[in-house]
Design a protein around this motif. Structure first.
Motif, mmCIF file in Angstrom:
data_model
loop_
_atom_site.group_PDB
_atom_site.id
_atom_site.type_symbol
_atom_site.label_atom_id
_atom_site.label_comp_id
_atom_site.label_asym_id
_atom_site.label_seq_id
_atom_site.Cartn_x
_atom_site.Cartn_y
_atom_site.Cartn_z
ATOM 1 N N ASN A 1 5.820 15.941 -2.073
ATOM 2 C CA ASN A 1 4.958 14.967 -2.749
ATOM 3 C C ASN A 1 3.584 15.541 -3.054
ATOM 4 O O ASN A 1 2.998 15.248 -4.106
ATOM 5 N N VAL B 1 9.473 16.020 2.664
ATOM 6 C CA VAL B 1 9.054 14.907 1.809
ATOM 7 C C VAL B 1 7.562 14.971 1.500
ATOM 8 O O VAL B 1 7.148 14.952 0.337
ATOM 9 N N TRP B 2 6.716 15.066 2.538
ATOM 10 C CA TRP B 2 5.277 15.025 2.254
ATOM 11 C C TRP B 2 4.789 16.291 1.558
ATOM 12 O O TRP B 2 3.906 16.229 0.693
ATOM 13 N N ALA C 1 12.337 6.804 -2.107
ATOM 14 C CA ALA C 1 11.776 8.148 -1.865
ATOM 15 C C ALA C 1 11.457 8.859 -3.173
ATOM 16 O O ALA C 1 10.369 9.435 -3.329
ATOM 17 N N MET D 1 7.729 4.909 6.819
ATOM 18 C CA MET D 1 6.727 5.946 7.057
ATOM 19 C C MET D 1 7.296 7.140 7.829
ATOM 20 O O MET D 1 6.784 8.257 7.714
ATOM 21 N N VAL E 1 8.538 1.109 2.323
ATOM 22 C CA VAL E 1 8.623 2.566 2.456
ATOM 23 C C VAL E 1 8.601 2.907 3.942
ATOM 24 O O VAL E 1 7.654 2.558 4.649
ATOM 25 N N MET F 1 8.452 7.189 -4.889
ATOM 26 C CA MET F 1 7.149 7.640 -4.399
ATOM 27 C C MET F 1 6.797 9.008 -4.962
ATOM 28 O O MET F 1 5.634 9.281 -5.272
ATOM 29 N N ASN F 2 7.808 9.881 -5.116
ATOM 30 C CA ASN F 2 7.549 11.189 -5.712
ATOM 31 C C ASN F 2 7.117 11.047 -7.167
ATOM 32 O O ASN F 2 6.218 11.766 -7.637
ATOM 33 N N ILE G 1 13.539 16.129 -2.620
ATOM 34 C CA ILE G 1 13.429 14.786 -2.048
ATOM 35 C C ILE G 1 14.810 14.216 -1.754
ATOM 36 O O ILE G 1 15.070 13.683 -0.667
ATOM 37 N N MET H 1 8.436 9.350 5.152
ATOM 38 C CA MET H 1 7.324 9.991 4.446
ATOM 39 C C MET H 1 6.692 11.103 5.283
ATOM 40 O O MET H 1 6.055 12.001 4.739
ATOM 41 N N ARG H 2 6.866 11.037 6.632
ATOM 42 C CA ARG H 2 6.278 12.066 7.492
ATOM 43 C C ARG H 2 7.133 13.322 7.583
ATOM 44 O O ARG H 2 6.673 14.333 8.131
#
Length: 467
Positions: free
Chosen positions: A268, A264-265, A395, A256, A254, A398-399, A383, A259-260
């Motif tokens: 999530n 996305v964050w 991605a 990062m 993944v 992870m969601n 996403i 994810m930042r």
């Protein structure tokens, strides 16, 4: 030619929806059957609970890994593999005559959690841009639709057949989905050359496994027990080491940096909170309506009748997902997520205030279905819009995990609140316990609305990569 293309996309979408539905149905169908399974297999309450827990654990661990493998080696190939694993797990569970074998079958079934990110990736890679949002909306909605259908079917199976039929139904549907996937679903042209980050996968597995185990066993072991505190601490350490490792490895499981990204964050976070509310409803409402007359509330309903209370929610989700996709395609997916979280929060507040008559619950669950259907569809699209095509699988995986973790929290926290309010001299929960849990779910969904406000008004949309 245009008509043929539309038919092709429609068939592909139907096949993907069938595969996703088989997984989602199995996620909740087992819950009402747990007492029957415990009795038939002569096991303990703790032992039978593993039938649910192991499914969530395996799904959470396998989803990002298989989503990444789909990005690397082809989503259609990996989807077929995932469905074969699900069919195998269903067969093992259907033929099991011991709790150990049944838990093993459910562990294998959990690999099908990757159906969702793989399906999202196939739609993004293969469909024209104007059809992507609606397609993803429909697949997303099956997460909630299947959950509701699972509860309804479980009642019929438990009341009229043996629990093994839960797994035979899943096996038959999955075999059909495998054949149709091989025949009708095209291989994705978008692949990314990379190595498999096995160390990152192992660290993520430890973090998720210890976290979900702590959440699942907290009510029985005690939330302040040394074992639960140790599991939470181990999870925190594993996640910290995982993040640090992923920042420095050349081909991370993944990314990062992905994810930042704010879309996305924040999405999530909303997924975690919406999952809390949805699974809370799956636990709370069936138990509430099955309460005996001595409780002074509820309707003394059968397992089948309890499932039917959630039928309006399931039916509305079927339409809410595509509508949210259509709306998101024109005005951005942030808007349907805002609408969805508000509708779901209002639904729980309404049920908390008015639950003396069945029609009040029908209205409340229908409103809840609209909200959750809108929210799930919008989250997946947000996403997909925010990441590169080569990142779609991991991605969205992870969601999906965030929804699962939120769902596990919602189910356990709701059950803990209800069990803390018991009528003197009985094991029957008080009405006040359910009311408090309903209002808590409403408050959590309002927090999801707040998280959605952090999402940019319009996320970056990538162009479709041609075949």
């Amino acid at each position: 030619m245009e008509e043929h293309a539309r038919q092709h996309y429609g068939v592909t979408l139907a096949v993907l929806a069938t595969a996703a539905l088989a997984y989602a149905v199995s996620q909740t169908m087992v819950a009402p059957a747990l007492p029957a399974i415990q009795k038939d297999l002569h096991t303990t309450t703790t032992g039978v609970t593993w039938v649910l827990t192991i499914y969530l654990l395996t799904a959470s661990i396998a989803t990002p890994v298989l989503g990444r493998l789909g990005d690397m080696f082809g989503k259609e190939h990996v989807l077929v593999l995932v469905l074969v694993m699900f069919a195998l797990g269903s067969l093992v569970a259907a033929l099991s005559h011991s709790i150990g074998l049944l838990v093993a079958g459910r562990a294998i079934q959990g690999f099908a959690g990757a159906v969702f990110p793989l399906s999202f990736g196939i739609i993004r890679d293969e469909f024209p841009r104007e059809r992507v949002a609606q397609g993803i909306g429909l697949i997303s909605a099956t997460f909630g639709i299947g959950g509701g259908i699972g509860l309804v079917l479980a009642g019929i199976v438990v009341d009229h057949l043996s629990y093994e039929w839960i797994f035979w139904i899943a096996f038959i549907v999955t075999l059909f989905a495998i054949v149709c996937t091989i025949k009708f679903v095209p291989e994705s042209p978008v692949k990314v050359p990379a190595k498999i980050d096995w160390i990152g996968a192992a660290l993520l597995s430890v973090g998720l496994g210890t976290l979900l185990l702590a959440i699942s066993e907290g009510p029985r072991w005690g939330w302040d027990s040394a074992r639960i505190m140790g599991l939470f601490a181990a999870s925190l350490v594993a996640f910290a080491v995982w993040v640090r490792f992923e920042l420095h490895v050349p081909d991370p499981l993944v990314d990062m940096r992905m994810m930042r990204r704010r879309p996305v964050w924040a999405t999530n976070l909303a997924a975690l909170l919406v999952g809390f509310g949805m699974f809370g409803s799956f636990i709370l409402i069936p138990q509430f309506v099955q309460a005996p007359p001595i409780a002074g509330y509820g309707f003394n309903a059968t397992v089948t009748e309890a499932g039917l209370i959630l039928l309006p929610s399931t039916a509305v989700m079927l339409f809410a997902g595509p509508v949210a996709g259509w709306l998101g395609g024109r005005l951005g997916s942030r808007l349907p997520l805002l609408i969805g979280t508000l509708l779901a929060a209002a639904a729980f507040a309404l049920i908390g205030l008015a639950h003396d008559h069945r029609w009040e619950l029908y209205i409340g669950t229908a409103l809840m279905g609209a909200g959750i259907g809108f929210a799930f569809a919008a989250m997946a699209n947000l996403i997909v819009e925010a990441v590169d095509p080569t990142e779609t699988g991991v991605a969205t995986g992870m969601n999906t995990i965030m929804r699962t973790v939120g769902g596990s929290l919602g189910a356990q926290v709701s059950a803990t609140i209800v069990s803390a309010h018991v009528l003197a001299g009985t094991h029957i929960a008080k009405e006040s316990g359910y009311t408090a849990a309903f209002f808590l779910s409403s408050a959590v969904l309002l927090l999801a609305f707040g998280a959605t406000l952090i999402v940019p008004v319009r996320a970056r949309v990538h162009t479709r990569v041609p075949a």
